[in-house]
Design a protein around this motif. Structure first.
Motif, short mmCIF file in Angstrom:
data_model
loop_
_atom_site.label_atom_id
_atom_site.label_comp_id
_atom_site.label_asym_id
_atom_site.label_seq_id
_atom_site.Cartn_x
_atom_site.Cartn_y
_atom_site.Cartn_z
N LEU A 1 12.05 -20.92 58.26
CA LEU A 1 10.95 -21.88 58.32
C LEU A 1 9.83 -21.51 57.35
O LEU A 1 9.20 -22.38 56.75
N THR A 2 9.58 -20.21 57.19
CA THR A 2 8.56 -19.77 56.23
C THR A 2 8.95 -20.18 54.82
O THR A 2 8.12 -20.68 54.05
N LEU A 3 10.22 -19.97 54.47
CA LEU A 3 10.69 -20.38 53.15
C LEU A 3 10.62 -21.89 52.99
O LEU A 3 10.18 -22.39 51.95
N TYR A 4 11.05 -22.62 54.01
CA TYR A 4 11.00 -24.08 53.96
C TYR A 4 9.57 -24.57 53.70
O TYR A 4 9.35 -25.51 52.92
N SER A 5 8.60 -23.97 54.37
CA SER A 5 7.21 -24.39 54.23
C SER A 5 6.73 -24.25 52.79
O SER A 5 6.04 -25.13 52.26
N ILE A 6 7.08 -23.15 52.12
CA ILE A 6 6.65 -22.95 50.72
C ILE A 6 7.50 -23.80 49.79
O ILE A 6 7.02 -24.31 48.78
N SER B 1 10.07 -18.02 61.80
CA SER B 1 11.30 -17.41 61.28
C SER B 1 11.22 -17.35 59.76
O SER B 1 10.40 -18.04 59.13
N ASN B 2 12.10 -16.54 59.18
CA ASN B 2 12.18 -16.47 57.72
C ASN B 2 12.51 -17.82 57.12
O ASN B 2 11.93 -18.24 56.12
N LYS C 1 11.76 -29.76 60.56
CA LYS C 1 12.22 -28.41 60.88
C LYS C 1 11.10 -27.46 61.28
O LYS C 1 11.30 -26.56 62.09
N VAL C 2 9.92 -27.62 60.68
CA VAL C 2 8.92 -26.56 60.78
C VAL C 2 8.14 -26.55 62.10
O VAL C 2 7.50 -25.55 62.42
N GLU D 1 5.37 -8.71 61.52
CA GLU D 1 6.24 -7.81 62.27
C GLU D 1 7.71 -8.04 61.99
O GLU D 1 8.47 -7.12 61.81
N ARG D 2 8.14 -9.31 61.98
CA ARG D 2 9.57 -9.54 61.82
C ARG D 2 9.90 -10.64 60.83
O ARG D 2 11.07 -10.86 60.51
#
Length: 839
Positions: free
Chosen positions: A628-633, A625-626, A709-710, A606-607
């Motif tokens: 955290l998603t980037l950090y995870s990958i 959040s964007n 952070k995640v 959704e966001r």
């Protein structure tokens, strides 16, 4: 007002915000980052401004008056007006309006803009027209913002909002400038992707009165001058026909080479026929040899299979070239090939044309003049491949897949189809359609055949000869073999993307390795963009924009050394995944999908953006959040970078397989555990593996930072691990220590924890006993003062509380595995603090 001006504006705008601000979510119902949304609104606002300037004398004067009023070029005024329209979303929901206003003032000062951008111009997206002077600016910003509404799922949805009370007046105001909003809808295909740039340039150009604004999943929305003519479908057919039914010299030469490999495979036999045909065609027992003795099936495909994807002119060119190059040396080889291997659909076409009734090779004894026979073959081919008429399959596609601002001037299709394409389902009207085996051959051999609507087939030889493929699909197969070779990164924009923006974003990974370290507070978005390999320059090379489908395609071969793969494997995904977050950031933090299928779409959160694939590991799941998603990958990217050095090329697949398997399992409990996963393919015990530490220590501080952070669990574990590591730095005096010297006490506590699983039911008692066991073990080995004891005790409590919750949520065996990983990380953190890491 060309692309270079827009490049300068986008660069300056991205350099005025931090990475954290740009990555932040701008919408609740679609994955639009602040950078993407505001740059897009600014770009569309500028494009509307350009349309007004070139279409209306009144509009041109108003633009010039506004430029004088604000003492700045009107291009800058329009772009930055759109860019700053949502400054209240700049730093996320947690910031107060006063803080956001202060941050915006800093950006305005950095951009050297007048103060009116804070409360005057920026309110035009959702406010009323302040006065007639500002009419073109108000129209541009308001409509640009409308075109990025999250609820837009189709080009037609735009006009639902355009007719609403919020935007009706702005739409009406366009008429003042001799403009109107319109659309063309189309169905996505690979060949339309390739043709989309040419379609824009030739059909939707300013000379014809068109100003393309934005691409959605099913078409484009544009401004057009009121007196400009609708698009004629015949013009689109002509342009697409040139794409599908034309062939490059390289492709033609490739087909000639394929046929020559066949006829030269038994060249000595064919040369023998020049002297004595009879001795060449009879075996020792006096029997006529089978055709396979001269043209082996494994090497020789029928002529019409080889050239099936070419236009008629090119088919004839291939035949002429093959005959002219070889008629002197092996004329009988040519004759046998065209008589016996012409076509599976019409096997006897050449045979009948030459008046040959004999089925065996005895007919060669009655050939008086072989050169005249070859000339007759060319005559027959010229008749068969007369000038190409419009293909009705292509007519059908254009006629029934297009709508909007068009005029259907195409002839009615009243014929019944002769067949249906096994790949895409389109009707086939040709009397000589291409066989499926040729489609498979274009995609490279026996292993797997790609059909978008079906699972891959195991063997080409198992496919029935009566399956047929339409000319569009055979053309697309040829594209996939080379020009658009799968697998791909597919970047999709929600709800759409400005067409001018698609023209200027590109990338170049040739000068940079895999990047994963980002600093959301210190880096500007543009600094991070360039660090990741992003480039702002006019449309050129690596990116393939689908201008009518709101996405871009990036071939894996442009990113790394990948060969064609029509079905993405996990091994391939593991090697491509590190590039996905880099590509997402380059395209202003947008969803990315890794796939061999162009028709797949990234899973839309959704966001929050998504990084997805044909296979989706748990650690790829979108987080809160964007950023955290980037950090995870990026955490996977960092480990991948280390694994390449640890495992080497020969064992990398195994190492990545172990790593992704463990990350997938750990992430099912908590994303932070996925970040801490090291994998089981590292090799020797890590306390003695210098190769491991030389590669892994440089990324371990970053991984612990990401861990914190995640998630809340990650924050606790990072803090506890470092707290103990710093205490041990003071406690352990020896310079030479083993892993057991550092982590043995924790192992003793962990052993006690799992031994008491079924014995001690009370949570606090079990945690207390385990912590005491660890502290006792540590005190037996080293002297502890009160400060260090308290420091270690508190951290151990947090670790065992975490293990308790993990055991409750998953199972005991997984909790034991995670405990072993935490023990490894304590040793890694100890080594980090010894060398001065401040993570």
């Amino acid at each position: 007002m060309g692309e270079n001006k827009l490049i300068g504006l986008v660069r300056t705008a991205l350099d005025s915000i931090t990475l954290g601000q740009g990555v932040n979510e701008a919408k609740i119902k679609s994955p639009q980052s602040y950078a993407f949304h505001t740059i897009s609104v600014g770009t569309i606002s500028l494009d509307i401004c350009k349309a007004i300037y070139s279409s209306s004398e009144i509009g041109r004067k108003q633009l010039e008056n506004l430029s004088k009023k604000y003492n700045m070029p009107f291009e800058d005024l329009w772009f930055y007006g759109g860019f700053l329209h949502d400054w209240n979303k700049l730093s996320g929901k947690e910031e107060s309006l006063e803080n956001k206003e202060e941050l915006t003032k800093k950006i305005i000062d950095k951009l050297k803009l007048p103060n009116e951008f804070l409360h005057g111009i920026s309110t035009m997206a959702e406010g009323h027209l302040p006065d007639n002077l500002h009419l073109p600016l108000w129209v541009s910003i308001k409509l640009a913002d409308m075109l990025l509404i999250s609820d837009i799922g189709s080009v037609r949805d735009v006009f639902y909002f355009a007719n609403s009370d919020s935007y009706r007046n702005a739409i009406e105001a366009l008429k003042e400038y001799n403009l109107e909003l319109n659309y063309v809808s189309s169905t996505f295909r690979l060949f339309t992707l390739i043709a989309s740039k040419e379609l824009l340039n030739d059909v939707f150009n300013e000379k014809s009165g068109y100003f393309p604004l934005i691409s959605y999943a099913d078409g484009i929305v544009f401004l057009k001058r009121k007196n400009s003519q609708p698009v004629l479908l015949s013009k689109i057919v002509d342009l697409l026909s040139r794409q599908v039914f034309s062939s490059s010299s390289e492709v033609i030469e490739e087909k000639i080479s394929d046929i020559e490999k066949c006829i030269k495979n038994k060249e000595e036999l064919f040369r023998q026929m020049n002297i004595d045909v009879k001795s060449a065609i009879y075996d020792e027992e006096g029997k006529v040899k089978q055709i396979n003795a001269f043209l082996p099936t494994k090497v020789c495909k029928p002529f019409e299979d080889v050239v099936g994807n070419l236009d008629n002119k090119s088919k004839l060119q291939v035949a002429r070239e093959v005959i002219e190059r070889n008629r002197k040396d092996i004329p009988f080889g040519l004759l046998i090939y065209f008589v016996n291997k012409f076509s599976k659909n019409e096997e006897d076409y050449i045979r009948k044309g030459l008046g040959i009734n004999e089925k065996s090779l005895k007919y060669l004894l009655n050939i008086g003049d072989v050169q005249k026979a070859l000339d007759k073959i060319l005559e027959l081919l010229e008749k068969r491949y007369a000038e190409q008429s419009s293909d009705k399959t292509l007519l059908y596609y254009v006629k029934f897949s297009s709508s909007g601002n068009i005029i259907d001037d195409l002839p009615k299709i009243t014929d019944r189809p002769n067949d249906y394409c096994v790949v895409c389902g389109m009707p086939i009207y040709s009397s000589n359609p291409v066989r499926f085996v040729q489609y498979a051959s274009e995609l490279g051999g026996r292993a797997e055949i790609w059909i978008p609507r079906e699972k891959a087939l195991d063997e080409i030889d198992n496919v029935r000869d009566d399956w047929k493929v339409c000319p569009i699909c055979i053309y697309e197969a040829n594209l996939m073999k080379d020009r658009v070779k799968p697998p791909y990164f597919i970047v999709t924009f929600y709800p759409g993307v400005p067409i001018s923006l698609l023209n200027i974003i590109d990338f170049d990974f040739s000068q940079s390795s895999i990047k994963y370290y980002i600093d959301e507070e210190k880096d500007t978005y543009f600094t991070a963009f360039e660090k990741m390999g992003g480039r702002l320059e006019p449309y050129v090379k690596k990116v393939l924009p689908a201008y009518f489908s709101s996405k871009v395609i990036i071939k894996a071969s442009e990113v790394s050394n990948f060969s064609l793969s029509t079905r993405l494997s996990k091994s391939e995904l593991n090697k491509l995944l590190p590039y996905a977050p880099m590509i997402s950031m380059i395209f202003l933090t947008s969803p990315v999908l890794i796939s061999s299928n162009l028709y797949e779409m990234p899973i839309a959160h959704e966001r929050v953006i998504s990084i997805t694939s044909t296979y989706n590991y748990t650690f790829m799941k979108s987080l809160n959040s964007n950023l955290l998603t980037l950090y995870s990958i990026f955490a996977y990217s960092a480990k991948y970078d280390a694994m390449r050095k640890i495992c080497g090329r020969s064992d990398l697949d195994n190492c990545l397989g172990y790593l992704t398997e463990e990350m997938d399992l750990y992430s099912s409990v908590d994303p932070a555990l996925g970040v801490l996963s090291i994998g089981m393919g590292v090799g020797t015990p890590i306390d003695t593996d210098e190769k491991f530490f030389s590669a892994f220590l440089p990324v371990s501080g970053y991984l612990l930072k990401v861990t914190g952070k995640v998630s809340k669990m990650g924050e606790t574990l990072k803090s506890s691990i470092f707290s103990i590591a710093y205490a041990l730095k003071d406690i352990i005096k020896s310079q030479k220590v083993s892993k057991y010297d550092v982590t043995g006490f924790l192992r003793d506590g962990v052993d006690m924890f799992f031994k008491t699983t079924s014995v001690i039911k009370d949570k606090e008692d079990r945690i207390g006993i385990s912590v005491n066991a660890a502290i006792s073990s540590l005190e037996n080995k080293y002297a502890l003062d009160d400060q260090h004891r308290a420091q270690v005790y508190s951290a151990l409590q947090d670790i065992f509380k975490t293990l308790y919750s993990i055991e409750e949520e998953s199972d005991r065996s997984l909790a034991i595995s995670i405990a072993n990983t935490l023990s490894n990380w304590l040793y890694i953190a100890y080594k980090l603090v010894l060398q001065g890491d401040k993570s």
